[in-house]
Design an enzyme around this catalytic site. Structure first.
Site, PDB file in Angstrom:
ATOM      1  N   ASP A 218      32.030  89.985  57.818  1.00  0.00           N
ATOM      2  CA  ASP A 218      32.331  91.015  56.807  1.00  0.00           C
ATOM      3  C   ASP A 218      32.985  90.328  55.599  1.00  0.00           C
ATOM      4  O   ASP A 218      32.749  89.141  55.377  1.00  0.00           O
ATOM      5  CB  ASP A 218      33.199  92.115  57.429  1.00  0.00           C
ATOM      6  CG  ASP A 218      32.967  93.460  56.759  1.00  0.00           C
ATOM      7  OD1 ASP A 218      33.138  93.529  55.531  1.00  0.00           O
ATOM      8  OD2 ASP A 218      32.617  94.438  57.444  1.00  0.00           O
ATOM      9  N   HIS A 241      30.714  88.698  53.401  1.00  0.00           N
ATOM     10  CA  HIS A 241      30.344  89.660  52.366  1.00  0.00           C
ATOM     11  C   HIS A 241      31.069  89.400  51.047  1.00  0.00           C
ATOM     12  O   HIS A 241      31.103  90.248  50.176  1.00  0.00           O
ATOM     13  CB  HIS A 241      30.609  91.094  52.856  1.00  0.00           C
ATOM     14  CG  HIS A 241      29.694  91.512  53.971  1.00  0.00           C
ATOM     15  ND1 HIS A 241      29.717  92.753  54.546  1.00  0.00           N
ATOM     16  CD2 HIS A 241      28.712  90.833  54.618  1.00  0.00           C
ATOM     17  CE1 HIS A 241      28.802  92.825  55.502  1.00  0.00           C
ATOM     18  NE2 HIS A 241      28.182  91.667  55.570  1.00  0.00           N
TER      19      HIS A 241
END
Ligand SMILES: *[C@@H]1O[C@H](CO)[C@@H](O)[C@H](O)[C@H]1NC(C)=O
Ligand SMILES: *[C@@H]1O[C@H](CO)[C@@H](O)[C@H](O)[C@H]1NC(C)=O
Ligand SMILES: *[C@@H]1O[C@H](CO)[C@@H](O)[C@H](O)[C@H]1NC(C)=O
Ligand SMILES: *[C@@H]1O[C@H](CO)[C@@H](O)[C@H](O)[C@H]1NC(C)=O
Ligand SMILES: *[C@@H]1O[C@H](CO)[C@@H](O)[C@H](O)[C@H]1NC(C)=O
Ligand SMILES: *[C@@H]1O[C@H](CO)[C@@H](O)[C@H](O)[C@H]1NC(C)=O
Length: 392
Positions: A218, A241
């Site tokens: 993430d 991310h």
């Protein structure tokens, strides 16, 4: 002669300071509290007892964790301590219980609450989250999972040279803290591991994150509401991310994010590079004063992105617009390659356009061609060379 005596005095002074400072530090070795570095004996109580001793001391203290594997369940290290200088020096590895459900039902694995002057130096925190990730991927009824290392309502915190491996959820969370310095942290988790943000900061002031490597599933670093004076420098990110301010504006009443600097970052194969993201919902939140300086993008899907239309699964926001006001955001010296044609995307709120957006010396390419940019509801200026051609 003068030099000789001044050297002598300097030597004596250094010796005095050394003896003085070392004699004022009390050492607590977790082994003397019954911890076992065999990877199977539960050392939770030993760590709690070592903490109680250090916390109750009026001096500077060090809790030492020698080489070895220490099995720990969920532990809360609580203030108010008498000591305002506690170092946890770790040469070993902390491992979680084999059954992921034990941590999975807790919010945090290692949490520090209401502490002042705590440093964590070295060591590996191995939460072994992969079995929980598989459970989540299978869509079974799984627990949420625990954050590996969390600091809440704490001041004067240092995290230095710590490795966090395979967290169940977020790796490190800084929540409601002041004066935090995170250096040389090494976060590692699989690129498809869910919600394993590297470092999350919210409701905190004067936080510095430097010289760290983050590979995860993430956000490498996520920045939540109430963050002020955040400095991020020399980070390598990817997989992951990217570095994200947000998601913001989920709630109506929300503190803003202000004065954030992100510089000398390298993104490799990440979903985003530098992102600001808010829900498409009414909110009085804001983002003000952000400097993104000197970033290298290597095959990043969305190198520069502001997305104010976040509405996952189209639930609770269709037809609404973001109330988060974004202003004074600078992108300077950003270079490298985009993995999609649109390397710069500003998709701001129709009600509150982004203002004071600056692009300066940006050079992003896509498949060796000039990339594209896309603008909605954004007001700003460009300086120097900006490629793709700015739509500002
Ligand atoms: C991690 O968990 C798996 C089971 O989910 C287990 O087989 C493995 O031994 C664990 N590793 C460590 C280091 O505890
Ligand atoms: C970071 O941790 C990973 C996994 O333990 C390891 O392979 C890597 O060498 C570490 N990197 C640094 C810079 O310590
Ligand atoms: C970060 O790393 C650079 C290069 O390795 C070094 O010069 C700098 O002193 C480091 N900064 C900190 C705060 O450790
Ligand atoms: C912004 O934050 C930095 C630390 O990240 C601090 O040095 C600086 O003084 C802050 N600026 C303002 C205007 O508060
Ligand atoms: C950008 O950062 C790199 C390291 O990541 C450094 O070598 C270079 O000097 C920096 N450039 C500028 C203009 O600050
Ligand atoms: C932009 O980057 C590309 C690829 O790295 C490079 O070939 C090109 O010379 C750069 N353009 C300018 C004007 O610096």
């Amino acid at each position: 002669m003068v030099t000789f005596f001044s050297l002598l005095y300097t030597f004596l002074f250094v010796l005095f300071v050394y003896l003085h400072s070392s004699s004022a530090t009390t050492n607590y070795n977790v082994l003397s509290f019954g911890a076992k570095g065999d990877g199977v004996t539960d050392s939770t109580q030993a760590f709690i007892n070592a903490w109680a001793a250090a916390c109750g001391s009026t001096e500077s203290t060090t809790i030492y964790v020698p080489k070895g594997m220490y099995l720990l369940g969920s532990v809360a290290f609580k203030g108010d301590c008498k000591s305002s200088d506690i170092t946890i020096l770790i040469d070993g590895t902390l491992v979680s219980p084999l059954d992921y459900g034990v941590l999975g039902e807790a919010d945090n694995w290692l949490s520090f609450e209401g502490v002042n002057g705590v440093s964590i130096v070295g060591g590996t925190l191995d939460a072994n989250g992969s079995a929980l990730w598989s459970c989540k991927a299978a869509g079974s009824n799984c627990p949420n999972g625990a954050t590996t290392l969390s600091f809440t309502n704490s001041n004067n915190i240092r995290i230095n040279g710590v490795s966090s491996l395979n967290s169940q959820m977020f790796h490190i969370v800084i929540n409601g803290c002041q004066d935090v310095c995170i250096k040389k942290v090494n976060v590692t988790a699989a690129s498809d591991s869910p919600n394993t943000d590297g470092i999350h900061v919210q409701f905190s002031q004067n936080v510095m994150i430097m010289n760290s490597s983050i590979k995860t599933g993430d956000d490498c670093i996520s920045i939540g509401p109430g963050t002020k004076n955040l400095w991020i420098e020399s980070i390598t990110c990817g997989p992951g991310h990217g570095i994200s301010i947000g998601s913001l504006g989920k709630e109506m009443d929300e503190q803003g994010v202000q004065n954030v600097t992100v510089q000398k970052t390298i993104f490799t194969g990440t979903q985003n590079g530098l992102r600001i993201k808010s829900w498409a919902r009414p909110s009085n939140g804001f983002v003000q004063g952000v400097r993104f300086i000197n970033a290298t993008m290597q095959n990043v899907q969305y190198p520069i992105v502001i997305d104010q239309n976040y509405c996952p699964h189209n639930l609770n926001c269709p037809g609404q617009v973001s109330g988060v006001k974004i202003s004074d955001v600078m992108y300077q010296d950003i270079r490298g390659t985009s993995a999609t044609a649109v390397a710069i995307k500003f998709d701001c709120s129709t009600k509150y356009p982004c203002t004071g957006i600056r692009l300066q010396n940006v050079n992003l390419t896509y498949l060796n061609q000039v990339a594209e940019s896309s603008c909605n509801n954004v007001i700003g200026k460009t300086f120097g060379l900006v490629k793709p051609n700015s739509c500002l």
